[in-house]
Scaffold this motif. Sequence first.
Motif, PDB file in Angstrom:
ATOM      1  N   SER A   1      41.519  37.388  58.581  1.00 43.84           N
ATOM      2  CA  SER A   1      41.511  36.130  57.830  1.00 43.84           C
ATOM      3  C   SER A   1      42.894  35.573  57.557  1.00 43.84           C
ATOM      4  O   SER A   1      43.025  34.498  56.978  1.00 43.84           O
ATOM      5  CB  SER A   1      40.774  36.322  56.497  1.00 43.84           C
ATOM      6  OG  SER A   1      39.413  36.615  56.724  1.00 43.84           O
ATOM      7  N   GLY A   2      43.924  36.295  57.939  1.00 41.23           N
ATOM      8  CA  GLY A   2      45.278  35.794  57.737  1.00 41.23           C
ATOM      9  C   GLY A   2      46.022  36.544  56.654  1.00 41.23           C
ATOM     10  O   GLY A   2      45.432  37.157  55.755  1.00 41.23           O
ATOM     11  N   SER A   3      47.349  36.492  56.762  1.00 37.07           N
ATOM     12  CA  SER A   3      48.201  37.285  55.875  1.00 37.07           C
ATOM     13  C   SER A   3      48.096  36.866  54.413  1.00 37.07           C
ATOM     14  O   SER A   3      48.208  37.702  53.517  1.00 37.07           O
ATOM     15  CB  SER A   3      49.648  37.199  56.347  1.00 37.07           C
ATOM     16  OG  SER A   3      49.784  37.736  57.644  1.00 37.07           O
ATOM     17  N   SER A   4      47.879  35.569  54.150  1.00 36.07           N
ATOM     18  CA  SER A   4      47.762  35.137  52.757  1.00 36.07           C
ATOM     19  C   SER A   4      46.523  35.737  52.106  1.00 36.07           C
ATOM     20  O   SER A   4      46.551  36.117  50.928  1.00 36.07           O
ATOM     21  CB  SER A   4      47.712  33.610  52.672  1.00 36.07           C
ATOM     22  OG  SER A   4      46.600  33.091  53.382  1.00 36.07           O
ATOM     23  N   VAL A   5      45.444  35.841  52.871  1.00 35.88           N
ATOM     24  CA  VAL A   5      44.217  36.447  52.365  1.00 35.88           C
ATOM     25  C   VAL A   5      44.418  37.937  52.136  1.00 35.88           C
ATOM     26  O   VAL A   5      44.033  38.485  51.091  1.00 35.88           O
ATOM     27  CB  VAL A   5      43.043  36.192  53.334  1.00 35.88           C
ATOM     28  CG1 VAL A   5      41.813  36.991  52.908  1.00 35.88           C
ATOM     29  CG2 VAL A   5      42.705  34.708  53.386  1.00 35.88           C
ATOM     30  N   VAL A   6      45.032  38.604  53.098  1.00 32.36           N
ATOM     31  CA  VAL A   6      45.273  40.044  52.957  1.00 32.36           C
ATOM     32  C   VAL A   6      46.205  40.312  51.779  1.00 32.36           C
ATOM     33  O   VAL A   6      45.977  41.236  50.991  1.00 32.36           O
ATOM     34  CB  VAL A   6      45.847  40.641  54.258  1.00 32.36           C
ATOM     35  CG1 VAL A   6      46.253  42.098  54.047  1.00 32.36           C
ATOM     36  CG2 VAL A   6      44.818  40.547  55.377  1.00 32.36           C
ATOM     37  N   ALA A   7      47.235  39.492  51.627  1.00 36.02           N
ATOM     38  CA  ALA A   7      48.159  39.682  50.503  1.00 36.02           C
ATOM     39  C   ALA A   7      47.426  39.555  49.171  1.00 36.02           C
ATOM     40  O   ALA A   7      47.677  40.334  48.235  1.00 36.02           O
ATOM     41  CB  ALA A   7      49.286  38.658  50.588  1.00 36.02           C
ATOM     42  N   ALA A   8      46.512  38.585  49.079  1.00 42.09           N
ATOM     43  CA  ALA A   8      45.735  38.415  47.847  1.00 42.09           C
ATOM     44  C   ALA A   8      44.838  39.621  47.595  1.00 42.09           C
ATOM     45  O   ALA A   8      44.697  40.076  46.455  1.00 42.09           O
ATOM     46  CB  ALA A   8      44.895  37.142  47.933  1.00 42.09           C
ATOM     47  N   LEU A   9      44.235  40.142  48.656  1.00 38.76           N
ATOM     48  CA  LEU A   9      43.388  41.330  48.516  1.00 38.76           C
ATOM     49  C   LEU A   9      44.208  42.544  48.077  1.00 38.76           C
ATOM     50  O   LEU A   9      43.772  43.321  47.231  1.00 38.76           O
ATOM     51  CB  LEU A   9      42.686  41.631  49.841  1.00 38.76           C
ATOM     52  CG  LEU A   9      41.457  40.782  50.176  1.00 38.76           C
ATOM     53  CD1 LEU A   9      40.996  41.060  51.603  1.00 38.76           C
ATOM     54  CD2 LEU A   9      40.322  41.048  49.197  1.00 38.76           C
ATOM     55  N   VAL A  10      45.395  42.696  48.664  1.00 45.47           N
ATOM     56  CA  VAL A  10      46.257  43.828  48.290  1.00 45.47           C
ATOM     57  C   VAL A  10      46.620  43.742  46.808  1.00 45.47           C
ATOM     58  O   VAL A  10      46.580  44.745  46.088  1.00 45.47           O
ATOM     59  CB  VAL A  10      47.526  43.858  49.162  1.00 45.47           C
ATOM     60  CG1 VAL A  10      48.516  44.905  48.636  1.00 45.47           C
ATOM     61  CG2 VAL A  10      47.173  44.180  50.615  1.00 45.47           C
ATOM     62  N   GLN A  11      46.964  42.549  46.336  1.00 42.73           N
ATOM     63  CA  GLN A  11      47.302  42.374  44.921  1.00 42.73           C
ATOM     64  C   GLN A  11      46.117  42.710  44.028  1.00 42.73           C
ATOM     65  O   GLN A  11      46.272  43.369  42.989  1.00 42.73           O
ATOM     66  CB  GLN A  11      47.766  40.939  44.673  1.00 42.73           C
ATOM     67  CG  GLN A  11      49.105  40.605  45.322  1.00 42.73           C
ATOM     68  CD  GLN A  11      49.425  39.121  45.288  1.00 42.73           C
ATOM     69  OE1 GLN A  11      48.703  38.329  44.666  1.00 42.73           O
ATOM     70  NE2 GLN A  11      50.496  38.724  45.956  1.00 42.73           N
TER      71      GLN A  11
ATOM     72  N   LYS B   1      35.312  33.876  54.286  1.00 45.79           N
ATOM     73  CA  LYS B   1      35.324  32.417  54.450  1.00 45.79           C
ATOM     74  C   LYS B   1      36.742  31.877  54.634  1.00 45.79           C
ATOM     75  O   LYS B   1      37.045  30.726  54.320  1.00 45.79           O
ATOM     76  CB  LYS B   1      34.639  31.731  53.258  1.00 45.79           C
ATOM     77  CG  LYS B   1      33.182  32.148  53.100  1.00 45.79           C
ATOM     78  CD  LYS B   1      32.516  31.464  51.921  1.00 45.79           C
ATOM     79  CE  LYS B   1      31.076  31.960  51.752  1.00 45.79           C
ATOM     80  NZ  LYS B   1      30.396  31.354  50.585  1.00 45.79           N
ATOM     81  N   LEU B   2      37.623  32.744  55.141  1.00 43.34           N
ATOM     82  CA  LEU B   2      39.014  32.393  55.428  1.00 43.34           C
ATOM     83  C   LEU B   2      39.745  31.922  54.166  1.00 43.34           C
ATOM     84  O   LEU B   2      40.666  31.114  54.211  1.00 43.34           O
ATOM     85  CB  LEU B   2      39.089  31.322  56.518  1.00 43.34           C
ATOM     86  CG  LEU B   2      40.307  31.356  57.450  1.00 43.34           C
ATOM     87  CD1 LEU B   2      40.331  32.642  58.258  1.00 43.34           C
ATOM     88  CD2 LEU B   2      40.288  30.163  58.387  1.00 43.34           C
ATOM     89  N   SER B   3      39.341  32.457  53.021  1.00 42.90           N
ATOM     90  CA  SER B   3      39.871  31.996  51.739  1.00 42.90           C
ATOM     91  C   SER B   3      40.282  33.188  50.881  1.00 42.90           C
ATOM     92  O   SER B   3      39.531  34.165  50.761  1.00 42.90           O
ATOM     93  CB  SER B   3      38.800  31.175  51.006  1.00 42.90           C
ATOM     94  OG  SER B   3      39.023  31.130  49.616  1.00 42.90           O
ATOM     95  N   ALA B   4      41.460  33.080  50.263  1.00 43.29           N
ATOM     96  CA  ALA B   4      41.917  34.144  49.371  1.00 43.29           C
ATOM     97  C   ALA B   4      40.975  34.288  48.182  1.00 43.29           C
ATOM     98  O   ALA B   4      40.636  35.408  47.764  1.00 43.29           O
ATOM     99  CB  ALA B   4      43.342  33.846  48.904  1.00 43.29           C
TER     100      ALA B   4
END
Length: 415
Positions: free
Chosen positions: A103-113, A77-80
């Motif tokens: 979904s964008g780098s902010s979402v991917v960064a949140a998933l990585v964390q 949903k394009l949301s972290a």
Amino acid sequence: MRSLISTTLLASLSVLGATQAVAQNTYKVAYIDMLSGPFANVGEIMLTHVQYAVEDINAKGGVLGGTKMQLLQFDSKLSAQESQSALQAAIDQGVQAVITGGSGSSVVAALVQSVNRWNSRNPGKEIVIMNHSSIDPELTGKSCNFWHFQTEANTAMKMKAIANYIKKTPEVKKVFLLNQDYAHGKQWASYGRQLVGLARPDIQFVGETLHPMGRVKDFAPYIANIRQSGADSVITGNWGQDLALMLKAAGDAGYDLRYFNHSAGGAPGTVTAVSQAKMGRVTWVAEWHPGQAGVPKAEALAKAYKARTGKDFLAPRIDMTPRILAAAINKAGSLESLKVARAMENLEFDSVVGKVRMRAEDHQLLIPQVVNTIAKVDGKTVTVGWEGTDYGFQTDAAYSGNEVAQGTECKMQRP
């Protein structure tokens, strides 16, 4: 009674054994990306690419001589926050790898964390995360993570290819920076100023604007500002509907601009918008473009993909993402994520666009980049029409992964 207990126990053990056998013969992969909202069409295209590759891997025997990949779908949903909820649902279903990126780098960064926290707390149950489209250099730079692997050239690599091309394009003189107001848009503008400015110190940057992502319905006011600045070119990281609507507004205004972008050909509606405007030169960069000469393996894959799915093939890197994962599993000789991740480091993979390598120091894939422009089919430089139009893609320049590779600030912490 003892005989009955023994029979029941044997039956239970048999069921347990069968269940374990099924589990061992399945490697679960979660696709977490936008499947609803304004950019759902892009997410669906990416999903179909991943599905095709997974089905092909399984048709050829899977991994480790018989283990099949099972692809599970989750909407970011394009949301972290939503992506992290999807990750937890995927973990509950026993996934061992995540494929994401759109979904964008902010979402991917949140998933990585989130993956990193889960892995540190659950040794033996770790998850690998494969990123095919979020290109923030920080993901393989200061924020690099052992469990994250990026199969797309990052923003700096893409802008380096564009800067190399602009260096040989003297008609580009005045540049406006128009981008979506989020991390990637800001970085596309920043690297544009930095790398294009370095390649062409004579270029004037005449304006810069950020706009809300996915919420602008009429770009006419933005186009008016660009016209007032006197720009002949625009560096824009826009994608999806934001790119198509911007091109439409410029066409409606009769403004014949040049645009420099990272993924225009992979954004549904972009070629249609250019064909309808009948003006504007959209130059973008990717590992391949439809109709590109001299890449027979990619052409063959595109035809096979269209025959099976009925859809156009756009992105070899998305198709190769589960294939690289499968190659690492086979190289490791194991489904254990720690062994798979280690096997992926410095992995060389013979892709349809040539040999690529997953750089060990930052987990950045070194992949070719082709600068190309959306142009009218002429039977010579542009041979394939796209989106039912008489416009396709013209190759301008091609660079190897090593030619556009950048240094990294990654200090990888390995388990």
